[in-house]
Enzyme design. Structure first.
Site, PDB file in Angstrom:
ATOM      1  N   LYS A 105       0.846  -1.191   0.000  1.00 23.69           N
ATOM      2  CA  LYS A 105       0.000   0.000   0.000  1.00 23.69           C
ATOM      3  C   LYS A 105       0.887   1.248   0.000  1.00 23.69           C
ATOM      4  O   LYS A 105       1.827   1.359   0.798  1.00 23.69           O
ATOM      5  CB  LYS A 105      -0.914   0.011   1.228  1.00 23.69           C
ATOM      6  N   LYS A 211     -13.078  -8.248  -7.504  1.00 24.85           N
ATOM      7  CA  LYS A 211     -13.453  -8.457  -6.109  1.00 24.85           C
ATOM      8  C   LYS A 211     -14.900  -8.926  -6.093  1.00 24.85           C
ATOM      9  O   LYS A 211     -15.804  -8.232  -6.573  1.00 24.85           O
ATOM     10  CB  LYS A 211     -13.274  -7.172  -5.304  1.00 24.85           C
TER      11      LYS A 211
END
Length: 321
Positions: A105, A211
């Site tokens: 991230k 997702k």
């Protein structure tokens, strides 16, 4: 569909702490529900309105009511997800994971690009030269900032596998992709778009992130994977192992799986609702569907206020047409 729908059986609201602050959250909560096919999860983030949460409900209903599509593999390769932590913590997390791919991230509030470079370099050290590193900026940059940042992060990584959603708009993604040799993966540009094919038609990405919950279920993702015409990678939405099982079922059913999947995120939870969470061994997760463990579920059951809030939300989303 209402919370008391007879086809769903049990409904439990959970809340579990996170090991490290992630996506601005210190804890994860949501609804677990049981139907004839097994347990499912409904856990859209609280910044999603009722309409945006509807695909999550469709995905949960599919999981509760229908069996998974037939798998073509019995294990799925996964990446370790590295939050916006310091380099020492990042190194330790990757070294302990057993994974050969890491998603790092970056561009998180309160962190600088120099912080991100140090984190990425530490991950490279932990993985060694043969490991793969991808970064995820969650649409934090405009095109100019993304180009500048990704050049630096690519050097720190010794080569990035891809950069996930560096910019919000399709136009900016096109500019970044044209300016750099780093492949671009589209996440929000697919799952939050009215037309998930727009980013592909524009030539704005090399990879599409799927997702299950935000895209409406395993079967919806399989159909989208057929249409996009570019490689796909399956990722999670920070669910418990109940929700992760749907992502695992998708990854197991895809004809081709060229990338390690972002499905090892149960490591980010300080507790789970199953006795044997979906965690990687040697960078792989075996394809299975765990059920809640009574003791773990009792420990994770949310307080009365949180439970009432989720039940009201569940009913409100079910009213969306």
């Amino acid at each position: 569909m209402h919370p008391d729908d007879a086809t769903l059986g049990d409904i439990v609201v959970y809340r579990v702490p996170l090991v490290t602050r992630f996506r601005g959250l210190d804890a994860r909560d949501g609804v677990l529900l049981r139907g004839p096919a097994g347990w499912a999860e409904f856990s859209p983030f609280w910044d999603y309105d009722d309409a945006a949460s509807l695909p999550w409900l469709r995905a949960a209903r599919e999981a509760a009511e229908l069996p998974w599509p037939a798998p073509v593999r019995d294990t799925v390769p996964v990446n370790v997800t590295v939050p916006a932590v310091g380099p020492e913590a990042a190194h330790a997390m990757v070294a302990a994971s057993g994974c050969r791919t890491a998603k790092v991230k970056v561009a998180e509030p309160g962190r600088t690009l120099a912080d991100d470079e140090e984190r990425v370099a530490a991950v490279r050290d932990a993985l060694g030269p043969s490991g793969r590193i991808r970064v995820d900026a969650n649409a934090a940059w405009d095109a100019d900032a993304a180009i500048a940042a990704l050049r630096r992060l690519d050097r720190a990584a010794g080569g990035l596998e891809y950069a996930e959603q560096p910019c919000r708009t399709v136009d900016d993604l096109v500019l970044v992709r044209r300016a750099l040799d780093v492949p671009i993966a589209a996440d929000e540009a697919v799952r939050l778009a009215a037309d998930p094919m727009a980013v592909v038609r524009a030539g704005a990405c090399d990879v599409v992130v799927l997702k299950v919950a935000p895209l409406g279920g395993v079967r919806a993702c399989l159909e989208l994977a057929e249409r996009v015409g570019v490689p796909v990678v399956v990722s999670s939405a920070l669910e418990t192992s109940i929700g992760l099982a749907a992502g695992l079922a998708l990854a197991a059913a895809l004809p081709d799986l060229p990338y390690a999947c972002g499905l090892a995120t149960a490591r980010l939870l300080a507790a789970d609702v199953v006795a044997d969470p979906l965690l990687p061994v040697g960078g792989m997760i075996g394809v299975r569907r765990p059920a809640p463990d009574p003791r773990a579920l009792a420990a994770a059951t949310a307080d009365a206020d949180t439970t009432d809030r989720w039940r009201r939300r569940f009913a409100a989303v079910a009213e969306v047409t």
